[in-house]
Design a protein around this motif. Sequence first.
Motif, mmCIF file in Angstrom:
data_model
loop_
_atom_site.group_PDB
_atom_site.id
_atom_site.type_symbol
_atom_site.label_atom_id
_atom_site.label_comp_id
_atom_site.label_asym_id
_atom_site.label_seq_id
_atom_site.Cartn_x
_atom_site.Cartn_y
_atom_site.Cartn_z
ATOM 1 N N ARG A 137 44.154 28.875 36.340
ATOM 2 C CA ARG A 137 45.599 28.380 36.443
ATOM 3 C C ARG A 137 45.491 26.449 37.126
ATOM 4 O O ARG A 137 46.369 26.363 36.892
ATOM 5 C CB ARG A 137 45.523 29.436 38.309
ATOM 6 N N LEU A 187 37.708 35.316 39.758
ATOM 7 C CA LEU A 187 38.677 35.965 39.790
ATOM 8 C C LEU A 187 39.203 37.240 41.073
ATOM 9 O O LEU A 187 37.920 37.413 41.796
ATOM 10 C CB LEU A 187 38.455 36.937 38.218
ATOM 11 N N CYS A 188 40.085 38.046 40.716
ATOM 12 C CA CYS A 188 40.605 39.371 41.175
ATOM 13 C C CYS A 188 39.894 39.934 40.936
ATOM 14 O O CYS A 188 39.306 40.118 40.003
ATOM 15 C CB CYS A 188 42.066 39.387 41.551
ATOM 16 N N ARG A 193 49.998 36.843 34.584
ATOM 17 C CA ARG A 193 49.903 37.054 36.367
ATOM 18 C C ARG A 193 48.222 37.085 36.406
ATOM 19 O O ARG A 193 47.455 37.710 36.338
ATOM 20 C CB ARG A 193 50.308 38.752 36.454
ATOM 21 N N ASP A 194 47.386 37.245 38.330
ATOM 22 C CA ASP A 194 46.479 37.874 38.328
ATOM 23 C C ASP A 194 46.280 39.496 38.292
ATOM 24 O O ASP A 194 45.360 40.077 38.094
ATOM 25 C CB ASP A 194 46.156 37.247 39.737
ATOM 26 N N ARG A 230 45.009 34.199 29.042
ATOM 27 C CA ARG A 230 45.342 34.749 30.294
ATOM 28 C C ARG A 230 45.048 33.496 31.271
ATOM 29 O O ARG A 230 44.246 32.608 31.023
ATOM 30 C CB ARG A 230 43.866 35.923 30.873
ATOM 31 N N GLN A 255 41.028 40.694 37.430
ATOM 32 C CA GLN A 255 41.043 39.754 36.034
ATOM 33 C C GLN A 255 39.335 40.719 35.534
ATOM 34 O O GLN A 255 38.262 40.459 34.683
ATOM 35 C CB GLN A 255 40.646 38.592 36.456
ATOM 36 N N TYR A 272 41.086 32.241 28.043
ATOM 37 C CA TYR A 272 41.071 32.123 29.597
ATOM 38 C C TYR A 272 41.915 30.738 29.714
ATOM 39 O O TYR A 272 40.784 29.635 29.647
ATOM 40 C CB TYR A 272 40.023 32.234 30.255
ATOM 41 N N VAL A 292 44.205 32.661 35.065
ATOM 42 C CA VAL A 292 43.774 33.633 35.976
ATOM 43 C C VAL A 292 43.371 32.557 36.723
ATOM 44 O O VAL A 292 43.096 31.397 37.014
ATOM 45 C CB VAL A 292 42.577 34.668 35.665
ATOM 46 N N SER A 293 44.026 33.034 38.140
ATOM 47 C CA SER A 293 43.387 32.111 39.511
ATOM 48 C C SER A 293 41.948 32.522 39.842
ATOM 49 O O SER A 293 41.510 33.948 39.371
ATOM 50 C CB SER A 293 43.977 32.829 40.560
ATOM 51 N N GLU A 294 41.293 31.195 40.445
ATOM 52 C CA GLU A 294 39.287 31.871 40.433
ATOM 53 C C GLU A 294 39.151 31.703 41.699
ATOM 54 O O GLU A 294 39.756 30.425 42.686
ATOM 55 C CB GLU A 294 39.043 30.889 39.471
#
Length: 174
Positions: A106, A80-81, A27-28, A74, A84, A103, A76-78
């Motif tokens: 995604r 980053l939120c 999850r983010d 982890r 994160q 890391y 992660v979407s970039e």
Amino acid sequence: MTRPVTYDELNDLCRGIQESFTHLETRDAYGTDVESPHMAKWRRGEADDFAWLDWWLQMLRGHRAAGRTCRRARIVSEPLCDYQRWTLSHAHLFVDAGEDIRYLPRRGLTNLCLPGSGDFYVFDQRLVLFLHYAGTGTNASFEITEDPQVVHTCQQAFEAVWARAIRFRDYRPQ
């Protein structure tokens, strides 16, 4: 077959490993009651003494001293939120205590198959604990299984992510 477990049982499993645990985070953002006030401090630019993490860091040091391994991957979407970015700001505490963290952006998942449950731990290559979350990021429940096929599937999924993931000290988010 799975059975429900409690948060305390999760912590007991983490403390009681004989060889290793692996933890996949997909999850983010997470919305835990424990973390929320500390993340709010970070957002305000206030210092945190991280005393709330002492028990976990001490556990990691004990595992490292005993030759046990703890790994976390982890996804992660970039870019980053905030969540994160906040966890990245203090991940060195976990790494320095003995947990290896990597890391995987995604976009690196496009040809990997992962268990549909999302987050999980594999303990001593014999038991899987699945973490289920509400849409808000708060934990909804935990389930464990010792089914060898499920354990194997989760181990393979973790190792596939791990092989592509970037070590904490080398990770530079976009």
